[in-house]
Design an enzyme around this catalytic site. Structure first.
Site, PDB file in Angstrom:
ATOM      1  N   VAL A  12      35.659-114.981 -40.010  1.00 17.19           N
ATOM      2  CA  VAL A  12      34.694-114.052 -39.419  1.00 17.19           C
ATOM      3  C   VAL A  12      35.475-112.978 -38.691  1.00 17.19           C
ATOM      4  CG1 VAL A  12      32.780-115.660 -39.196  1.00 17.19           C
ATOM      5  CG2 VAL A  12      34.460-115.516 -37.374  1.00 17.19           C
ATOM      6  N   SER A  13      34.937-111.775 -38.695  1.00 18.76           N
ATOM      7  CA  SER A  13      35.572-110.657 -38.012  1.00 18.76           C
ATOM      8  C   SER A  13      34.709-110.264 -36.833  1.00 18.76           C
ATOM      9  CB  SER A  13      35.730-109.468 -38.964  1.00 18.76           C
ATOM     10  OG  SER A  13      36.161-108.339 -38.253  1.00 18.76           O
ATOM     11  N   THR A  14      35.352-110.013 -35.696  1.00 18.34           N
ATOM     12  CA  THR A  14      34.593-109.621 -34.504  1.00 18.34           C
ATOM     13  C   THR A  14      33.958-108.254 -34.673  1.00 18.34           C
ATOM     14  OG1 THR A  14      36.650-108.787 -33.575  1.00 18.34           O
ATOM     15  CG2 THR A  14      35.989-111.002 -32.943  1.00 18.34           C
ATOM     16  N   GLU A  15      34.491-107.464 -35.647  1.00 18.67           N
ATOM     17  CA  GLU A  15      33.952-106.123 -35.854  1.00 18.67           C
ATOM     18  C   GLU A  15      32.656-106.149 -36.659  1.00 18.67           C
ATOM     19  OE1 GLU A  15      37.018-104.045 -37.826  1.00 18.67           O
ATOM     20  OE2 GLU A  15      38.241-103.738 -36.044  1.00 18.67           O
ATOM     21  N   GLU A  19      27.908-110.534 -40.917  1.00 17.23           N
ATOM     22  CA  GLU A  19      28.423-111.632 -41.725  1.00 17.23           C
ATOM     23  C   GLU A  19      27.865-112.977 -41.266  1.00 17.23           C
ATOM     24  OE1 GLU A  19      32.537-111.908 -39.123  1.00 17.23           O
ATOM     25  OE2 GLU A  19      32.487-110.833 -41.025  1.00 17.23           O
TER      26      GLU A  19
END
Length: 471
Positions: A12-15, A19
């Site tokens: 997972v991406s914090t940006e 998602e």
């Protein structure tokens, strides 16, 4: 046909706020593995929360790739929710997939099924390109948002040592335990004249740690001493504003320290004072070869000697007792303070006014020629009296403007010349410290380096030549 062993890669991406969560991704991947008769071990589930732009910055990803390439061939396939979870960079995606392909390890996106053959490969490349494009666009949007936040005087940088973030762009608050370390560092540099390396050693000896829990080193001390946040200025990516957080360092003390840092800046190959055995170490130079005179001998009769002579590079000994060297330096400063003439070099980078002055003078000369031409045009009947008057007024206005600019530059050039009284005041403060037996060699070494760049000792004449520098 035997079941394939699968590894799950969950990222997972914090940006990216659209998602699936790690748990949701894991559930979908396990469902896919079960439906396709794949075996998944708990040791083969890799999860991390990090951007997918750079594979080198993803430790779990690298661990998974290393596992897949083992000679024992522990896994047959890597399952991801989307190809974007595997990589957001098309180049890296192709490289790592090709690398895995050589070991017969496939990468499968459970939400983006592909058909077999060249058309499937084409679709996969298009998906990778779209993922990279989305990542670049998202990064740009995030950067623009952060810049706008900074322009609105919002706090978003990682808090420095001594401060704690409270969130939502609000001013940071002081962390008393950490700020005590910051105050200690500033006091050692500003008031006790220790260099950054010596300060780092003292902090580590006391068990102090940086904001990230690491040992202090020279550059971490440098960042604290030069950080304008402590005196109220917030800087982010070129945007600068006066913050509203609590400040305990005055602007005057901060600016004074920056001048001190500039004056103490050492040449690239010079050693820190804290690494020297004497406050003159590194300053004394050999008149024969220009090499440094090294501190040598025991406590009873210490002396300085050219290290190149000691190594046999030349035949002339340039030995000088420590006592004589100290007396000569102090005597030289006393002579200056008593009125003896001396030369110095201004270390501060000077503004080159000569080109600007020359340009203005040329422009003024051109005005004289233009004034002559408009007069000739009027006398020849080319211009009317009204046109001549307007042209003349315009040229007079231009001359006044250029003359004022030239006068301003000449004043600035004159003002940049160092004040002799200020120079003598600096030398006097250094001389007083050198004469004080209670002051340590580190403090003496730092102070003398603020006014002396090097001292060349001529053994034959017994004289010293001082290169005085003024910041």
């Amino acid at each position: 046909m035997s079941s394939k062993v699968a590894a799950l890669y969950i990222r997972v991406s914090t940006e990216d706020q659209t998602e699936l969560s790690p748990d949701a991704q894991k559930r979908l991947l396990l469902d896919y593995a079960q439906k396709n008769d794949m075996i998944v071990s708990g040791d083969f589930i890799f999860t991390e929360s990090v951007s997918g732009r750079h594979a080198q910055k993803r430790p779990e990803f690298q661990k998974m790739i290393a596992l897949a390439k083992q000679p024992s061939h522990p896994i047959d396939v890597i399952l991801v929710w989307k190809f974007s979870r595997f990589a957001r960079n098309q180049e890296e995606s192709i490289v790592y997939k090709s690398m895995l392909k050589k070991d017969n390890v496939d990468v499968i996106s459970v939400s983006e099924p592909l058909i077999e053959g060249p058309f499937g490969s084409l679709i996969e490349r298009i998906i990778e390109w779209m993922d990279e494009y989305y990542s670049i666009r998202l990064s740009g949007e995030v950067l623009r948002g952060m810049k706008e936040k900074a322009l609105q005087k919002g706090y978003q940088t990682s808090p420095c040592l001594g401060y704690t973030a409270v969130g939502h762009g609000k001013p940071y608050v002081i962390n008393e335990a950490e700020y005590a370390i910051v105050s200690y560092i500033m006091d050692l540099y500003d008031n006790q004249n220790l260099d950054e390396t010596a300060i780092a050693r003292r902090c580590n000896d006391l068990g102090y740690r940086t904001k990230r829990g690491k040992l202090f080193e020279r550059r971490s001390v440098d960042r604290i001493l030069g950080n304008p946040f402590y005196c109220g200025t917030v800087v982010w990516n070129g945007v600068e504003f006066e913050g509203s957080h609590e400040v305990r360092l005055s602007r005057e003390r901060y600016e004074k320290r920056q001048k001190l840092i500039t004056s103490r800046k050492r040449p690239v190959k010079a050693r820190n004072v804290s690494a020297c055995k004497h406050w003159l170490s590194g300053l004394l130079k050999c008149s024969v070869c220009g090499a440094t005179l090294s501190y040598t001998g025991n406590n009873k009769c210490p002396y300085f000697q050219c290290w190149k002579y000691a190594k046999g590079f030349h035949k002339t000994s340039v030995a000088l007792s420590v006592k004589k060297a100290e007396e000569a330096v102090i005597s030289y400063f006393d002579q200056i303070l008593d009125g003896a003439e001396f030369t110095y070099v201004c270390k501060k980078k000077k503004t080159d006014y000569s080109l600007q002055i020359e340009q203005l003078q040329r422009e003024i000369s051109k005005l004289t020629m233009r004034e002559s031409r408009i007069k000739e045009a009027y006398e020849a009947g080319v211009d009317t009296l009204e046109e001549y008057k307007n042209n003349k007024d315009r040229l007079v206005s231009d001359r006044l403007e250029l003359t004022a600019a030239l006068s301003q530059l000449l004043q600035e050039k004159q003002a940049e010349q160092p004040d002799t009284e200020k120079i003598l005041k600096e030398i006097r403060s250094v001389a007083d410290v050198l004469k004080n037996p209670d002051v340590g060699y580190e403090e003496k070494g730092n102070l003398i380096r603020s006014v002396v760049e090097q001292i060349i000792y001529d053994k034959e004449s017994g004289k010293m030549s001082f290169d005085i520098i003024i910041s």
